[in-house]
Design an enzyme around this catalytic site. Structure first.
Site, PDB file in Angstrom:
ATOM      1  N   PHE A   1       0.940  -1.174  -0.140  1.00  0.00           N
ATOM      2  CA  PHE A   1       0.007  -0.068  -0.007  1.00  0.00           C
ATOM      3  C   PHE A   1       1.044   1.316  -0.072  1.00  0.00           C
ATOM      4  O   PHE A   1       1.811   1.329   0.749  1.00  0.00           O
ATOM      5  CB  PHE A   1      -0.950   0.096   1.140  1.00  0.00           C
ATOM      6  CG  PHE A   1      -2.006  -1.102   1.242  1.00  0.00           C
ATOM      7  CD1 PHE A   1      -1.895  -2.512   1.241  1.00  0.00           C
ATOM      8  CD2 PHE A   1      -3.315  -0.649   0.639  1.00  0.00           C
ATOM      9  CE1 PHE A   1      -2.685  -3.215   1.223  1.00  0.00           C
ATOM     10  CE2 PHE A   1      -4.224  -1.510   0.873  1.00  0.00           C
ATOM     11  CZ  PHE A   1      -4.348  -2.945   0.953  1.00  0.00           C
TER      12      PHE A   1
ATOM     13  N   VAL B   1      -0.281   5.040   0.017  1.00  0.00           N
ATOM     14  CA  VAL B   1      -1.206   5.977  -0.058  1.00  0.00           C
ATOM     15  C   VAL B   1      -0.687   7.274   0.459  1.00  0.00           C
ATOM     16  O   VAL B   1       0.093   7.311   1.546  1.00  0.00           O
ATOM     17  CB  VAL B   1      -2.600   5.572   0.930  1.00  0.00           C
ATOM     18  CG1 VAL B   1      -3.579   6.434   1.028  1.00  0.00           C
ATOM     19  CG2 VAL B   1      -2.968   4.207   0.358  1.00  0.00           C
TER      20      VAL B   1
ATOM     21  N   TYR C   1       3.322   8.211   1.266  1.00  0.00           N
ATOM     22  CA  TYR C   1       4.072   6.918   1.225  1.00  0.00           C
ATOM     23  C   TYR C   1       4.583   6.407  -0.098  1.00  0.00           C
ATOM     24  O   TYR C   1       5.319   5.506  -0.379  1.00  0.00           O
ATOM     25  CB  TYR C   1       3.281   6.001   1.982  1.00  0.00           C
ATOM     26  CG  TYR C   1       3.520   6.029   3.348  1.00  0.00           C
ATOM     27  CD1 TYR C   1       2.870   7.158   4.084  1.00  0.00           C
ATOM     28  CD2 TYR C   1       3.934   4.984   4.165  1.00  0.00           C
ATOM     29  CE1 TYR C   1       2.860   7.123   5.524  1.00  0.00           C
ATOM     30  CE2 TYR C   1       4.167   5.137   5.802  1.00  0.00           C
ATOM     31  CZ  TYR C   1       3.764   6.097   6.173  1.00  0.00           C
ATOM     32  OH  TYR C   1       3.780   6.340   7.547  1.00  0.00           O
TER      33      TYR C   1
ATOM     34  N   GLY D   1      11.701  -5.456  16.958  1.00  0.00           N
ATOM     35  CA  GLY D   1      11.669  -4.566  18.276  1.00  0.00           C
ATOM     36  C   GLY D   1      11.464  -5.486  19.830  1.00  0.00           C
ATOM     37  O   GLY D   1      11.966  -4.900  20.751  1.00  0.00           O
TER      38      GLY D   1
ATOM     39  N   GLU E   1      -2.132  -4.568  13.472  1.00  0.00           N
ATOM     40  CA  GLU E   1      -1.211  -5.324  13.937  1.00  0.00           C
ATOM     41  C   GLU E   1      -1.543  -6.270  15.177  1.00  0.00           C
ATOM     42  O   GLU E   1      -1.175  -7.055  15.314  1.00  0.00           O
ATOM     43  CB  GLU E   1       0.111  -4.433  14.074  1.00  0.00           C
ATOM     44  CG  GLU E   1       1.239  -5.342  14.750  1.00  0.00           C
ATOM     45  CD  GLU E   1       2.493  -4.360  14.865  1.00  0.00           C
ATOM     46  OE1 GLU E   1       3.117  -4.427  13.924  1.00  0.00           O
ATOM     47  OE2 GLU E   1       2.686  -3.777  15.939  1.00  0.00           O
TER      48      GLU E   1
HETATM   49  C1  UD2 Z   1       3.651  -0.864  12.484  1.00  0.00           C
HETATM   50  C2  UD2 Z   1       3.868  -1.896  11.471  1.00  0.00           C
HETATM   51  C3  UD2 Z   1       2.673  -1.481  10.448  1.00  0.00           C
HETATM   52  C4  UD2 Z   1       1.538  -1.286  11.017  1.00  0.00           C
HETATM   53  C5  UD2 Z   1       1.363  -0.257  12.169  1.00  0.00           C
HETATM   54  C6  UD2 Z   1       0.045  -0.083  12.800  1.00  0.00           C
HETATM   55  C7  UD2 Z   1       5.814  -2.956  10.988  1.00  0.00           C
HETATM   56  C8  UD2 Z   1       7.304  -2.587  10.365  1.00  0.00           C
HETATM   57  N1  UD2 Z   1       4.974  -1.874  10.832  1.00  0.00           N
HETATM   58  O1  UD2 Z   1       4.466   0.415  11.628  1.00  0.00           O
HETATM   59  O2  UD2 Z   1       2.466  -2.824   9.251  1.00  0.00           O
HETATM   60  O3  UD2 Z   1       0.954  -2.634  11.587  1.00  0.00           O
HETATM   61  O4  UD2 Z   1       2.406  -0.544  12.869  1.00  0.00           O
HETATM   62  O5  UD2 Z   1      -0.876   0.360  12.402  1.00  0.00           O
HETATM   63  O6  UD2 Z   1       5.414  -3.687  11.414  1.00  0.00           O
HETATM   64  N2  UD2 Z   1       0.449   3.627   4.848  1.00  0.00           N
HETATM   65  C9  UD2 Z   1       0.308   4.306   3.745  1.00  0.00           C
HETATM   66  N3  UD2 Z   1      -0.030   5.671   3.895  1.00  0.00           N
HETATM   67  C10 UD2 Z   1      -0.140   6.448   4.978  1.00  0.00           C
HETATM   68  C11 UD2 Z   1       0.069   5.527   6.120  1.00  0.00           C
HETATM   69  C12 UD2 Z   1       0.299   4.180   5.995  1.00  0.00           C
HETATM   70  O7  UD2 Z   1       0.390   4.008   2.378  1.00  0.00           O
HETATM   71  O8  UD2 Z   1      -0.253   7.477   5.011  1.00  0.00           O
HETATM   72  C13 UD2 Z   1       0.700   2.192   4.627  1.00  0.00           C
HETATM   73  C14 UD2 Z   1       2.089   1.869   3.995  1.00  0.00           C
HETATM   74  O9  UD2 Z   1       1.935   0.690   3.449  1.00  0.00           O
HETATM   75  C15 UD2 Z   1       2.743   1.655   5.534  1.00  0.00           C
HETATM   76  C16 UD2 Z   1       1.836   0.742   6.170  1.00  0.00           C
HETATM   77  O10 UD2 Z   1       0.445   1.473   5.778  1.00  0.00           O
HETATM   78  O11 UD2 Z   1       4.031   0.697   5.146  1.00  0.00           O
HETATM   79  C17 UD2 Z   1       1.858   1.093   7.724  1.00  0.00           C
HETATM   80  O12 UD2 Z   1       1.986   2.113   8.092  1.00  0.00           O
HETATM   81  P1  UD2 Z   1       3.305   2.812   8.903  1.00  0.00           P
HETATM   82  O13 UD2 Z   1       4.533   2.093   8.371  1.00  0.00           O
HETATM   83  O14 UD2 Z   1       3.144   4.316   8.943  1.00  0.00           O
HETATM   84  O15 UD2 Z   1       3.215   2.231  10.365  1.00  0.00           O
HETATM   85  P2  UD2 Z   1       4.195   1.836  11.511  1.00  0.00           P
HETATM   86  O16 UD2 Z   1       5.382   2.362  11.120  1.00  0.00           O
HETATM   87  O17 UD2 Z   1       3.757   2.539  12.791  1.00  0.00           O
END
Ligand code: UD2
Length: 350
Positions: A117, A119, A122, A231, A299
């Protein structure tokens, strides 16, 4: 008299016909199952869901002329645990032979899907993700990558090897990153139901803000595949950030849970991932109706799901490291990792 014996003959003929039909029907179904197991070709019209388990998971055939290093059961990795208490393998470098595994799965002619994804902002991560996937993700296999984005015109053109394809799906944006992340389960469920049923054997669902650095291949295939979060893998489970409110359907009670798994990478056989996505989506939505959002959105639901439905293969943190962390000694290779990002800059909300 003549008329009566004629009727008897007709009845006998009808019975014989009926028996013949029954015999043919039984024999045909038997033949379909057996021939499929032997040839590893799904019966015509058979769905991947029915056929994959027998062919891809249970029957591993190696080419008989393949030369490879002798395996041992007394020598190997001793610094890490390589099997879970429910006897699922934990995949670390040094626990598998990539040449042997590739030769087994090449014969099966499998197709692997990946969802990603991108969006809003990103989208900036997509080029690196796709280019490095070409170098490391199931190289030499049929791979279909499904990109979900609200900016289809910004999807980069990346040269892909023969047998590899990119499919772009438009999705609406959202003002909350939590919703974008969590809605992935619904979109994965629908994708499997509407598009993948007959075309794909395995699927992996991956975060876009990541890139590949090393091989991610056939060693990762399994029924239900989870990745251990980098982590928390050395921590006591009381420190895991599970959802701790009993009112949530993602709840994991203190003293329960096996590992803390990543939301950023999971996969397996199509029908297994379908069940996972469907369950997490429906639990997430039922929680939302009651005004609850789990601590780590989907998650948290995935972690609850994987605690009840044990993964049949567990991938070590080699399969999702974080670039801001230095590599621990037991991690001999980083295969895939999350890039360092400025959340305030890229997310629609903080
Ligand atoms: C963690 C998890 C993520 C998700 C989240 C809780 C890992 C490495 N990452 O990462 O999978 O479970 O916690 O919700 O385990 N995205 C977009 N546009 C946006 C926001 C998100 O496309 O504006 C998509 C994109 O593919 C991204 C994913 O959603 O990789 C997860 O979002 P994140 O990376 O910001 O989440 P994060 O870092 O908190």
């Amino acid at each position: 008299m003549h008329l009566w014996s004629g009727k008897v003959v007709t009845v006998i003929l009808l019975l014989a016909l009926l028996l013949g039909v029954l015999y043919y029907y039984n024999f045909q179904s038997y033949r379909l199952v057996v021939s499929f197991e032997q040839d590893q070709i799904p019966p015509e019209g058979g769905s991947a869901a029915n056929t994959v388990i027998t062919s891809h998971e249970l029957h591993l055939v190696a080419p008989n002329n393949l030369q490879y290093k002798q395996p041992s059961i007394v020598q190997g990795r001793t610094d890490v645990v390589t099997v879970t208490p429910w006897l699922a393998p934990v995949v670390w470098e040094g626990t598998f032979n990539p040449v042997l595994l590739d030769s087994i799965y090449t014969q099966k002619n499998i197709t692997i899907a990946a969802t990603v994804f991108a969006v809003g902002k990103y989208i900036m991560f997509l080029k690196n993700f796709l280019e490095t996937a070409e170098q490391h993700f199931f190289v030499g296999f049929k791979v279909h990558i499904y990109v979900f984005t609200d900016r289809p015109e910004e999807v980069p053109k990346v040269k892909m090897a023969a047998g590899r394809q990119l499919m772009v799906h438009s999705v609406p944006s959202s003002r909350r990153w939590q919703e974008i992340s969590a809605r992935r389960m619904e979109l994965i469920q629908t994708l499997i139901e509407e598009k993948l049923q007959n075309d794909v054997d395995y699927i992996f669902c991956l975060d876009v803000d990541s890139k590949f650095h090393g091989r991610w291949g056939t060693e990762s295939l399994g029924g239900l595949v989870a990745v251990i979060h980098p982590g928390y893998y050395r921590d006591d489970r009381s420190k895991f950030p599970y959802e701790r409110r009993p009112a949530s359907r993602a709840y994991v009670a203190p003293g329960q849970g096996d590992f803390y798994y990543c939301g950023g990478a999971f996969g397996g056989l199509l029908q297994e991932v379908h069940l996972l996505a469907k369950t997490c989506r429906s639990n997430f939505e039922a929680d939302a109706k009651e005004g609850i959002e789990a601590a780590w959105q989907e998650e948290s639901h995935l972690n609850r799901y994987m605690w009840i439905n044990k993964p049949s293969k567990v991938l070590s943190p080699e399969y999702l490291w974080q670039d801001f962390k230095s590599r621990n000694p037991e991690v001999h290779i980083i295969r895939f990792s999350g890039v360092v990002k400025n959340y305030a800059e890229i997310r629609p909300n903080v």
